[in-house]
Design a protein around this motif. Structure first.
Motif, PDB file in Angstrom:
ATOM      1  N   SER A  76       0.845  -1.198   0.000  1.00 11.79           N
ATOM      2  CA  SER A  76       0.000   0.000   0.000  1.00 11.79           C
ATOM      3  C   SER A  76       0.878   1.246   0.000  1.00 11.79           C
ATOM      4  O   SER A  76       2.078   1.184   0.288  1.00 11.79           O
ATOM      5  CB  SER A  76      -0.883   0.014   1.250  1.00 11.79           C
ATOM      6  OG  SER A  76      -0.094   0.227   2.409  1.00 11.79           O
ATOM      7  N   ASP A  77       0.275   2.393  -0.294  1.00 10.71           N
ATOM      8  CA  ASP A  77       1.015   3.651  -0.250  1.00 10.71           C
ATOM      9  C   ASP A  77       1.585   3.892   1.144  1.00 10.71           C
ATOM     10  O   ASP A  77       2.721   4.365   1.271  1.00 10.71           O
ATOM     11  CB  ASP A  77       0.133   4.834  -0.670  1.00 10.71           C
ATOM     12  CG  ASP A  77      -0.037   4.933  -2.177  1.00 10.71           C
ATOM     13  OD1 ASP A  77       0.588   4.146  -2.924  1.00 10.71           O
ATOM     14  OD2 ASP A  77      -0.803   5.822  -2.611  1.00 10.71           O
ATOM     15  N   ASP A  78       0.847   3.564   2.178  1.00 10.90           N
ATOM     16  CA  ASP A  78       1.351   3.749   3.540  1.00 10.90           C
ATOM     17  C   ASP A  78       2.571   2.869   3.804  1.00 10.90           C
ATOM     18  O   ASP A  78       3.534   3.304   4.448  1.00 10.90           O
ATOM     19  CB  ASP A  78       0.267   3.462   4.580  1.00 10.90           C
ATOM     20  CG  ASP A  78      -0.792   4.557   4.639  1.00 10.90           C
ATOM     21  OD1 ASP A  78      -0.501   5.695   4.205  1.00 10.90           O
ATOM     22  OD2 ASP A  78      -1.896   4.278   5.126  1.00 10.90           O
ATOM     23  N   GLU A  79       2.551   1.641   3.306  1.00 13.53           N
ATOM     24  CA  GLU A  79       3.701   0.748   3.481  1.00 13.53           C
ATOM     25  C   GLU A  79       4.905   1.266   2.688  1.00 13.53           C
ATOM     26  O   GLU A  79       6.046   1.186   3.161  1.00 13.53           O
ATOM     27  CB  GLU A  79       3.351  -0.667   3.030  1.00 13.53           C
ATOM     28  CG  GLU A  79       2.369  -1.366   3.952  1.00 13.53           C
ATOM     29  CD  GLU A  79       1.868  -2.679   3.392  1.00 13.53           C
ATOM     30  OE1 GLU A  79       1.920  -3.675   4.150  1.00 13.53           O
ATOM     31  OE2 GLU A  79       1.420  -2.720   2.228  1.00 13.53           O
ATOM     32  N   ILE A  80       4.655   1.820   1.511  1.00 11.81           N
ATOM     33  CA  ILE A  80       5.744   2.362   0.707  1.00 11.81           C
ATOM     34  C   ILE A  80       6.310   3.620   1.359  1.00 11.81           C
ATOM     35  O   ILE A  80       7.528   3.823   1.375  1.00 11.81           O
ATOM     36  CB  ILE A  80       5.297   2.596  -0.744  1.00 11.81           C
ATOM     37  CG1 ILE A  80       5.065   1.230  -1.403  1.00 11.81           C
ATOM     38  CG2 ILE A  80       6.312   3.426  -1.523  1.00 11.81           C
ATOM     39  CD1 ILE A  80       4.489   1.261  -2.784  1.00 11.81           C
TER      40      ILE A  80
END
Length: 100
Positions: A76-80
């Motif tokens: 996800s964008d948050d993980e990235i």
């Protein structure tokens, strides 16, 4: 070692993980335009560039590869964003280790 195809010459270049990639190469490897790449940087979705001298900037190959691998694996964008924070922190730590 990664090989990249040069669109303008048809040739290939082998890269090692410590290679510093210029913006056009990074755009080619990520599939992102210049503006999208810099937008991702401003959103925390891609690491900041490093200065390599003469007004030039680039990105460590291993950082580009890790971001690409995260995208490919469906992060996800948050993980990235967290990965970017970790990559940039590791870069700072490496610089501190060299200075010591």
């Amino acid at each position: 070692m990664q090989k990249i195809q040069h669109s303008h010459t048809g040739g290939q270049t082998s890269l090692n993980a410590n290679a510093i990639l210029r913006r056009k190469v990074v755009s080619g490897l990520t599939g992102k335009s210049r503006s999208t790449l810099y937008r991702d940087i401003s959103k925390g979705l891609f690491p900041h560039s490093i200065e390599i001298g003469g007004g030039c900037v680039g990105w460590p190959c291993y950082e580009v590869e890790q971001i690409n691998n995260a995208r490919i694996s469906g992060k996800s964008d948050d993980e990235i964003k967290q990965l970017v924070v970790e990559l940039e922190a590791a870069r700072k730590q490496s610089n501190a280790d060299l200075a010591a």
